[in-house]
Design an enzyme around this catalytic site. Sequence first.
Site, PDB file in Angstrom:
ATOM      1  N   LEU A  71      50.521  37.902  11.416  1.00 43.60           N
ATOM      2  CA  LEU A  71      50.863  39.069  12.182  1.00 43.60           C
ATOM      3  C   LEU A  71      52.149  39.487  11.395  1.00 43.60           C
ATOM      4  O   LEU A  71      52.552  40.688  11.868  1.00 43.60           O
ATOM      5  CB  LEU A  71      51.141  38.915  13.623  1.00 43.60           C
ATOM      6  CG  LEU A  71      49.958  38.390  14.225  1.00 43.60           C
ATOM      7  CD1 LEU A  71      50.076  38.212  15.953  1.00 43.60           C
ATOM      8  CD2 LEU A  71      48.608  39.450  14.226  1.00 43.60           C
ATOM      9  N   HIS A 196      46.699  23.967   5.341  1.00 49.10           N
ATOM     10  CA  HIS A 196      46.151  24.613   4.210  1.00 49.10           C
ATOM     11  C   HIS A 196      46.437  23.683   2.908  1.00 49.10           C
ATOM     12  O   HIS A 196      47.351  23.430   2.406  1.00 49.10           O
ATOM     13  CB  HIS A 196      47.372  25.829   4.028  1.00 49.10           C
ATOM     14  CG  HIS A 196      47.350  26.631   2.811  1.00 49.10           C
ATOM     15  ND1 HIS A 196      47.237  28.086   2.956  1.00 49.10           N
ATOM     16  CD2 HIS A 196      47.839  26.330   1.504  1.00 49.10           C
ATOM     17  CE1 HIS A 196      47.304  28.166   1.464  1.00 49.10           C
ATOM     18  NE2 HIS A 196      47.832  27.395   0.734  1.00 49.10           N
ATOM     19  N   HIS A 249      40.547  27.331   6.609  1.00 48.10           N
ATOM     20  CA  HIS A 249      40.299  28.232   5.538  1.00 48.10           C
ATOM     21  C   HIS A 249      39.369  27.234   4.206  1.00 48.10           C
ATOM     22  O   HIS A 249      39.752  27.519   3.027  1.00 48.10           O
ATOM     23  CB  HIS A 249      41.027  29.225   4.845  1.00 48.10           C
ATOM     24  CG  HIS A 249      42.454  28.797   4.561  1.00 48.10           C
ATOM     25  ND1 HIS A 249      42.686  27.798   3.743  1.00 48.10           N
ATOM     26  CD2 HIS A 249      43.471  29.460   4.793  1.00 48.10           C
ATOM     27  CE1 HIS A 249      43.866  27.749   3.304  1.00 48.10           C
ATOM     28  NE2 HIS A 249      44.384  28.800   4.049  1.00 48.10           N
ATOM     29  N   ASN A 295      43.561  33.704  -0.891  1.00 50.59           N
ATOM     30  CA  ASN A 295      44.070  32.377  -0.979  1.00 50.59           C
ATOM     31  C   ASN A 295      43.342  31.236   0.096  1.00 50.59           C
ATOM     32  O   ASN A 295      43.986  31.450   1.194  1.00 50.59           O
ATOM     33  CB  ASN A 295      45.614  32.108  -1.370  1.00 50.59           C
ATOM     34  CG  ASN A 295      45.902  30.719  -1.753  1.00 50.59           C
ATOM     35  OD1 ASN A 295      45.081  29.834  -2.157  1.00 50.59           O
ATOM     36  ND2 ASN A 295      46.937  30.444  -1.611  1.00 50.59           N
ATOM     37  N   ASP A 322      42.078  34.132   8.928  1.00 46.37           N
ATOM     38  CA  ASP A 322      43.142  34.396   7.970  1.00 46.37           C
ATOM     39  C   ASP A 322      43.526  35.678   7.580  1.00 46.37           C
ATOM     40  O   ASP A 322      43.975  36.383   6.558  1.00 46.37           O
ATOM     41  CB  ASP A 322      42.780  33.722   6.563  1.00 46.37           C
ATOM     42  CG  ASP A 322      43.954  33.517   5.752  1.00 46.37           C
ATOM     43  OD1 ASP A 322      44.940  33.570   6.059  1.00 46.37           O
ATOM     44  OD2 ASP A 322      43.532  32.871   4.551  1.00 46.37           O
TER      45      ASP A 322
HETATM   46 ZN   LIG Z   1      46.303  29.393   4.131  1.00 48.37          ZN
END
Ligand SMILES: [Zn+2]
Length: 442
Positions: A71, A196, A249, A295, A322
């Site tokens: 955000l 991540h 992700h 990414n 994402d």
């Molecule tokens: Zn990430």
Amino acid sequence: MKNDIIIKGGNVFIDAQHGFVKKDVLIKNGYISNLSDCLEGNNISEDKNIESVDATDKFVLPGFIDIHCHLRDPGQTHKETTLTGTKSAAAGGFTYVVAMANTSPIIDTYELWKSTSSHQKTEGVIKISQAGAITEKFSGEILSEIFLKSSKLVSSGDKHDTPIVFSDDGCGFNNPQLFKEAASLAKKAGFLLLLHEENLSLVNKGVIHDGEKSKKLNLPGISSSSESVCVARDLIISHEVDYSPHFTHLSSKQSIDVLIGLAQSNYKFSADTTPHHLFFSDKDIDGTSTNFKVNPPIRSIHDQNALKEAIRQGLIECFATDHAPHSAKEKDTGFTNAPFGAIAFETAFGALYSSLVIPGWISFPQLVSMLTHKPASLLHLENSGYIKPGFVGDISIVDLHKWTVKDAFASKSNNSPFIGKTLSGRVLKTISEGAIVYDREN
Ligand SMILES: [Zn+2]
């Protein structure tokens, strides 16, 4: 004061097994109060204090939950603000989002987390759960003050206000011993570590997936191993301390192969992938639009199919948009220099319906489960993720028509790779705690 709302005549989502039934849904005081075949007959609709929403031929779903978005507030409000970000989320049918901690400054202290959360409560139009950093300044070298303090607060037994998700998202966490300590503490406190996975030395300054396309465009490639070796390492470490981490992700077949292999030996984990990794492959990248620079990178069609198969088998159980806004000025600097990231809220549902349901990978009710009660259960959200009496009045009303994505977003940024694409499935209205926060017709 919030009006009460009656949603009439829609196909209401029950669960993955039972699908949809035609019902009216009454929301009172922010909560779902009644679900009935014939609410019309009992004068409710004539009550002037009840707003009536016609959902004939539409699908009435629980509000969507996004486990991972950016955000940009505090510190990068030229890209997005809490207000524009949550309006964009609402336009995508989301009523609850987990915001990552890579703001400026990074949210690595309890005080900053408290002030950010309180700002989010006043400015956001939907619920935001602010994540905290696992390590100080994402250094990967020392656990953050917020992580240590929150772990202590929770283990002291009283109910405290702390993040429920911790992540160094934006940075790989490449310190195995420190990760082991973090996983042990997260297990004790019941925190979700959202990982991540990225080994920077293997990324080796790459900007797109390392494959035929990177060679053709003469752009440095990001190998699949930069993700998969971290997935393997962190799952093995987590297993040693009996912790179930969350891989966010996921992008590569290699990572899925690792998870399939270790799941057979009963290693516990949860995982998500993004709408753009399911909709696009590197075939769609021509090197001109940097909105495709994300990414982890959009990978090959083989990787995309492995992600879809993992969803079909339940190995991946929810989605991360994402959502990563950047200004046009920042993005318009060529493939090598542009920052990674794309906005994603407003196209998420259409991208997922188009890439998973239409080709038959999963059913529509299964998709709705992955957007609603599955992430609700992962995040331990009470009375959320279903349309049931007593549950929070969070609703997303959608249709399944085709539409073409225009360069007109509620987000402050417009870095979307979906501009000009035709999607099936779009949000018509979003209701958060009984208040209409998005209406496409207005
Ligand atoms: Zn990430």
